[in-house]
Design an enzyme around this catalytic site. Structure first.
Site, PDB file in Angstrom:
ATOM      1  N   HIS A 158      73.008 103.167 125.403  1.00 49.49           N
ATOM      2  CA  HIS A 158      73.837 102.047 125.871  1.00 49.49           C
ATOM      3  C   HIS A 158      75.309 102.420 125.771  1.00 49.49           C
ATOM      4  CE1 HIS A 158      72.992 101.516 121.583  1.00 49.49           C
ATOM      5  NE2 HIS A 158      74.217 101.031 121.474  1.00 49.49           N
ATOM      6  N   MET A 159      76.059 101.828 126.668  1.00 46.18           N
ATOM      7  CA  MET A 159      77.508 101.999 126.680  1.00 46.18           C
ATOM      8  C   MET A 159      78.127 100.657 126.294  1.00 46.18           C
ATOM      9  SD  MET A 159      79.767 103.661 129.723  1.00 46.18           S
ATOM     10  CE  MET A 159      79.375 102.531 131.018  1.00 46.18           C
ATOM     11  N   HIS A 160      79.036 100.688 125.331  1.00 49.98           N
ATOM     12  CA  HIS A 160      79.776  99.480 124.964  1.00 49.98           C
ATOM     13  C   HIS A 160      81.005  99.382 125.859  1.00 49.98           C
ATOM     14  CE1 HIS A 160      77.895  98.880 120.863  1.00 49.98           C
ATOM     15  NE2 HIS A 160      77.609 100.156 121.045  1.00 49.98           N
TER      16      HIS A 160
ATOM     17  N   ASP B 284      77.164  91.604 123.948  1.00 53.33           N
ATOM     18  CA  ASP B 284      76.728  92.029 122.617  1.00 53.33           C
ATOM     19  C   ASP B 284      76.620  90.797 121.720  1.00 53.33           C
ATOM     20  OD1 ASP B 284      76.956  94.977 120.920  1.00 53.33           O
ATOM     21  OD2 ASP B 284      76.924  93.105 119.774  1.00 53.33           O
ATOM     22  N   ILE B 285      75.568  90.762 120.936  1.00 50.35           N
ATOM     23  CA  ILE B 285      75.313  89.586 120.094  1.00 50.35           C
ATOM     24  C   ILE B 285      76.329  89.474 118.952  1.00 50.35           C
ATOM     25  CG2 ILE B 285      73.686  90.593 118.422  1.00 50.35           C
ATOM     26  CD1 ILE B 285      71.821  88.174 119.103  1.00 50.35           C
TER      27      ILE B 285
ATOM     28  N   GLU C  52      72.717 102.133 116.241  1.00 52.02           N
ATOM     29  CA  GLU C  52      71.701 101.297 115.587  1.00 52.02           C
ATOM     30  C   GLU C  52      70.485 101.114 116.478  1.00 52.02           C
ATOM     31  OE1 GLU C  52      73.658  97.639 114.680  1.00 52.02           O
ATOM     32  OE2 GLU C  52      75.015  98.570 113.234  1.00 52.02           O
ATOM     33  N   VAL C  53      70.706 101.018 117.774  1.00 51.18           N
ATOM     34  CA  VAL C  53      69.605 100.770 118.706  1.00 51.18           C
ATOM     35  C   VAL C  53      69.394 102.038 119.529  1.00 51.18           C
ATOM     36  CG1 VAL C  53      68.778  99.361 120.618  1.00 51.18           C
ATOM     37  CG2 VAL C  53      70.178  98.303 118.830  1.00 51.18           C
TER      38      VAL C  53
ATOM     39  N   ASN D 160      77.801 105.294 121.081  1.00 46.49           N
ATOM     40  CA  ASN D 160      77.507 105.746 119.728  1.00 46.49           C
ATOM     41  C   ASN D 160      76.246 106.602 119.786  1.00 46.49           C
ATOM     42  OD1 ASN D 160      79.633 104.278 118.619  1.00 46.49           O
ATOM     43  ND2 ASN D 160      78.393 102.430 118.442  1.00 46.49           N
TER      44      ASN D 160
HETATM   45  P1  AMP Z   1      74.958 100.676 118.483  1.00 49.47           P
HETATM   46  O1  AMP Z   1      75.443 100.526 117.084  1.00 49.47           O
HETATM   47  O2  AMP Z   1      75.840 101.522 119.333  1.00 49.47           O
HETATM   48  O3  AMP Z   1      73.500 101.126 118.526  1.00 49.47           O
HETATM   49  O4  AMP Z   1      75.048  99.250 119.130  1.00 49.47           O
HETATM   50  C1  AMP Z   1      73.984  98.355 119.188  1.00 49.47           C
HETATM   51  C2  AMP Z   1      74.593  97.035 119.534  1.00 49.47           C
HETATM   52  O5  AMP Z   1      73.546  96.178 119.959  1.00 49.47           O
HETATM   53  C3  AMP Z   1      75.302  96.338 118.382  1.00 49.47           C
HETATM   54  O6  AMP Z   1      76.676  96.136 118.720  1.00 49.47           O
HETATM   55  C4  AMP Z   1      74.542  95.018 118.221  1.00 49.47           C
HETATM   56  O7  AMP Z   1      75.400  93.933 117.917  1.00 49.47           O
HETATM   57  C5  AMP Z   1      73.894  94.874 119.587  1.00 49.47           C
HETATM   58  N1  AMP Z   1      72.666  94.089 119.616  1.00 49.47           N
HETATM   59  C6  AMP Z   1      71.573  94.230 118.831  1.00 49.47           C
HETATM   60  N2  AMP Z   1      70.620  93.355 119.192  1.00 49.47           N
HETATM   61  C7  AMP Z   1      71.102  92.653 120.235  1.00 49.47           C
HETATM   62  C8  AMP Z   1      70.606  91.599 121.053  1.00 49.47           C
HETATM   63  N3  AMP Z   1      69.375  91.084 120.872  1.00 49.47           N
HETATM   64  N4  AMP Z   1      71.399  91.108 122.042  1.00 49.47           N
HETATM   65  C9  AMP Z   1      72.631  91.610 122.238  1.00 49.47           C
HETATM   66  N5  AMP Z   1      73.158  92.615 121.504  1.00 49.47           N
HETATM   67  C10 AMP Z   1      72.417  93.126 120.513  1.00 49.47           C
END
Ligand code: AMP
Length: 112
Positions: free
Chosen positions: A101-103, A30-31, A96-97, A88
């Site tokens: 995805h799984m953290h 994660d960035i 957000e994305v 999320n």
């Molecule tokens: P969520 O809030 O569950 O949608 O998590 C999206 C995650 O993607 C966040 O923790 C961001 O920091 C991560 N993220 C967004 N853009 C990138 C990227 N280009 N490379 C790696 N992680 C990213």
């Protein structure tokens, strides 16, 4: 579905620190890490969120995601100490994305 930045990462059009990859799964750092180890594990097919998961149709995908989580925990040496897996979902869930995805969070004792 509208394409997200994760599709570009899957196609290697933008860089990511990839830690694990199979035919169906990609995992990368994660960035903006929220823990010493913070990995995102994503399916290569485009599904926006948990809301679009269908139990039978996507059963293989869930297996692949959790298998990847265990392999990544091994790679980082945290399988015994433990880790946290988070999905999320939607605005109130903090998503957000909109590419499922799984953290995987690990590397310290995590609070809530
Ligand atoms: P969520 O809030 O569950 O949608 O998590 C999206 C995650 O993607 C966040 O923790 C961001 O920091 C991560 N993220 C967004 N853009 C990138 C990227 N280009 N490379 C790696 N992680 C990213």
């Amino acid at each position: 579905m509208t394409e997200t930045i994760f599709s570009k990462i899957i196609r290697k059009e933008i860089p990511a620190k990839i830690v694990y990859e199979t035919d169906t799964i990609l995992a990368f750092h994660d960035i903006h890490p929220k823990a010493p180890i913070h990995i995102l594990i994503i399916p290569k097919i485009e599904i926006p969120s948990v809301r679009e998961l269908a139990s039978r149709e996507h059963a293989f995908l869930l297996g692949d995601l959790f298998d990847a989580a265990n392999k990544i925990a091994e790679i980082f040496g945290v399988k015994e100490k433990g880790f946290r897996l988070i999905f999320n979902c939607g605005p109130d869930g903090g998503q957000e994305v909109y590419h499922l995805h799984m953290h995987l969070l690990a590397g310290k004792k995590l609070g809530f």
